[in-house]
Design an enzyme around this catalytic site. Structure first.
Site, short mmCIF file in Angstrom:
data_model
loop_
_atom_site.label_atom_id
_atom_site.label_comp_id
_atom_site.label_asym_id
_atom_site.label_seq_id
_atom_site.Cartn_x
_atom_site.Cartn_y
_atom_site.Cartn_z
N GLU A 234 -0.77 -9.31 -0.06
CA GLU A 234 -2.18 -9.48 0.30
C GLU A 234 -3.07 -9.54 -0.94
OE1 GLU A 234 -1.77 -6.06 2.95
OE2 GLU A 234 -2.71 -7.24 4.52
N GLU B 191 5.14 -4.88 7.06
CA GLU B 191 4.45 -3.78 7.78
C GLU B 191 5.06 -3.53 9.16
OE1 GLU B 191 2.94 -6.14 6.03
OE2 GLU B 191 1.30 -5.29 4.86
N ALA C 243 0.87 -1.16 0.00
CA ALA C 243 0.00 0.00 0.00
C ALA C 243 0.92 1.22 0.00
CB ALA C 243 -0.89 -0.01 1.23
N GLY D 200 0.66 -4.94 0.99
CA GLY D 200 -0.58 -5.02 0.21
C GLY D 200 -0.42 -5.80 -1.09
N1 COA Z 1 4.56 3.05 -0.96
C1 COA Z 1 4.92 4.21 -1.55
N2 COA Z 1 6.00 4.33 -2.35
C2 COA Z 1 6.74 3.21 -2.54
C3 COA Z 1 6.43 1.98 -1.95
C4 COA Z 1 5.28 1.92 -1.13
N3 COA Z 1 4.87 0.79 -0.55
N4 COA Z 1 7.38 1.08 -2.32
C5 COA Z 1 8.22 1.74 -3.13
N5 COA Z 1 7.86 3.04 -3.26
C6 COA Z 1 8.50 4.08 -4.03
C7 COA Z 1 9.76 4.62 -3.36
O1 COA Z 1 9.44 5.58 -2.39
C8 COA Z 1 10.49 5.20 -4.55
O2 COA Z 1 9.89 6.42 -4.88
P1 COA Z 1 10.82 7.71 -5.26
O3 COA Z 1 11.60 7.26 -6.49
O4 COA Z 1 9.84 8.79 -5.55
O5 COA Z 1 11.71 7.94 -4.08
C9 COA Z 1 10.15 4.22 -5.67
O6 COA Z 1 8.96 3.55 -5.26
C10 COA Z 1 11.22 3.18 -5.90
O7 COA Z 1 11.47 2.52 -4.68
P2 COA Z 1 12.94 2.34 -4.05
O8 COA Z 1 12.78 2.11 -2.58
O9 COA Z 1 13.83 3.45 -4.48
O10 COA Z 1 13.40 0.99 -4.78
P3 COA Z 1 14.48 -0.07 -4.27
O11 COA Z 1 14.74 -0.96 -5.42
O12 COA Z 1 15.64 0.62 -3.63
O13 COA Z 1 13.74 -0.90 -3.10
C11 COA Z 1 11.89 -2.09 -2.11
C12 COA Z 1 12.63 -1.73 -3.40
C13 COA Z 1 10.60 -2.83 -2.51
C14 COA Z 1 12.74 -2.99 -1.22
C15 COA Z 1 11.53 -0.80 -1.34
O14 COA Z 1 10.91 0.10 -2.24
C16 COA Z 1 10.60 -0.99 -0.19
O15 COA Z 1 11.01 -1.47 0.86
N6 COA Z 1 9.30 -0.60 -0.35
C17 COA Z 1 8.33 -0.65 0.71
C18 COA Z 1 7.85 -2.05 0.96
C19 COA Z 1 6.87 -2.06 2.11
O16 COA Z 1 7.20 -1.79 3.23
N7 COA Z 1 5.60 -2.39 1.79
C20 COA Z 1 4.55 -2.44 2.74
C21 COA Z 1 3.86 -1.13 2.81
S1 COA Z 1 2.58 -1.12 4.06
#
Ligand code: COA
Length: 260
Positions: A114, A134, A66, A111
């Site tokens: 999920e 989360e 999400a 999400g």
């Molecule tokens: N919500 C909002 N934005 C998200 C997102 C999320 N769940 N997951 C990734 N993004 C965004 C990042 O903020 C980034 O945006 P920006 O370029 O404007 O800064 C873009 O997507 C790319 O993500 P980034 O983190 O730079 O890629 P990465 O390859 O370094 O890492 C992940 C990939 C998936 C490991 C990392 O993005 C991450 O941990 N995301 C969150 C996962 C999470 O906690 N999900 C549960 C949410 S409740």
């Protein structure tokens, strides 16, 4: 409705829905959830669509969760409503009258995991990664993760993943029974489409009753669930497709199902 975060492609007998926010790793914001509900309702009502493939755009992600920037703004009341909205849409997908196949092409986190778990069949590429991170954000899953994960993989492994927030790879997801198949990235969509085609040629009422029996039956005591199965078996025996399927077998010919 003009779609801003999804792509929908209709093919012969099935549709492909792609979550399309690749710059945000297809994170689900409020608009995406609203559009997903609208698109799935339309596809559910469309008799020409017998199966749906759900995937994410870009190379990296199915859905990375999400949208954290939206979650950050929630308070006690809006947070509950936020969870209820996503839950309702995912439950709608789970209760659709036609199979939804998740083609998990990359990160399926929070999400995203999920959403995949609300689909009826899950296949993934060797690059897919799964998790419920989360807890690392001071949160818990709010779109069904605490309920569907233990139901799918068992309480022991579910609690491990929910409490550690650890990410697992495609092979581990396969071992845990979270996905039914792992394929090379270049083959993923083709394989998902093949499955959709196979299912789209099956009699649709049988597919619908199988989905209903499994979804409702799993939430019932065994004797009530068996009664439901028998009731649906009776109903299917009144369909033209059942007569056609059984006759075709006995006459050693290919059945022509009409969805009646
Ligand atoms: N919500 C909002 N934005 C998200 C997102 C999320 N769940 N997951 C990734 N993004 C965004 C990042 O903020 C980034 O945006 P920006 O370029 O404007 O800064 C873009 O997507 C790319 O993500 P980034 O983190 O730079 O890629 P990465 O390859 O370094 O890492 C992940 C990939 C998936 C490991 C990392 O993005 C991450 O941990 N995301 C969150 C996962 C999470 O906690 N999900 C549960 C949410 S409740």
């Amino acid at each position: 409705m003009e779609l801003k975060t999804l792509l929908v492609q209709k093919k012969e007998g099935y549709a492909i829905v792609t979550i399309n926010r690749p710059d945000k790793l297809n994170a689900l914001n409020n608009l995406t959830i609203t559009e997903l509900y609208s698109v799935m309702k339309d596809l559910n009502a469309d008799d020409t669509v017998r199966a749906v493939v759900l995937t994410g755009s870009g190379e990296k992600a199915f859905v990375a969760g999400a949208d954290i920037s939206e979650i950050k703004e929630q308070d006690e009341i809006t947070g509950e409503l936020f969870a209820l909205k996503g839950q309702r849409v995912f439950r709608y997908i789970e209760q659709m009258a036609k199979p939804v196949i998740a083609a998990i092409n990359g990160y399926a986190l929070g999400g995203g995991c999920e959403l995949a778990m609300s689909c009826h069949i899950r296949i993934c590429s060797t690059k897919a990664k799964f998790g419920q991170p989360e807890i690392n954000l001071g949160l818990l899953p709010g779109y069904g993760g605490t309920q569907r994960l233990p139901r799918l993989i068992g309480r022991t492994d579910a609690l491990y993943l929910l409490l550690t927030g650890e990410m697992i790879d495609a092979n581990r997801a396969y071992d845990l029974g979270l996905v039914s198949e792992v394929v090379e990235p270049a083959q993923l969509l083709e394989r998902a489409e093949t499955l959709a085609k196979i299912i789209s040629e099956k009699p649709p009422i049988a597919a619908r009753y199988i989905l209903k029996a499994v979804d409702e039956g799993l939430n019932m005591p065994i004797d009530a669930a068996l009664n439901l199965e028998a009731e649906l078996f009776g109903k299917i025996c009144a369909t033209e497709d059942m007569k056609e399927g059984t006759s075709a077998f006995l006459e050693k010919r290919k059945p022509q199902f009409k969805g009646r």
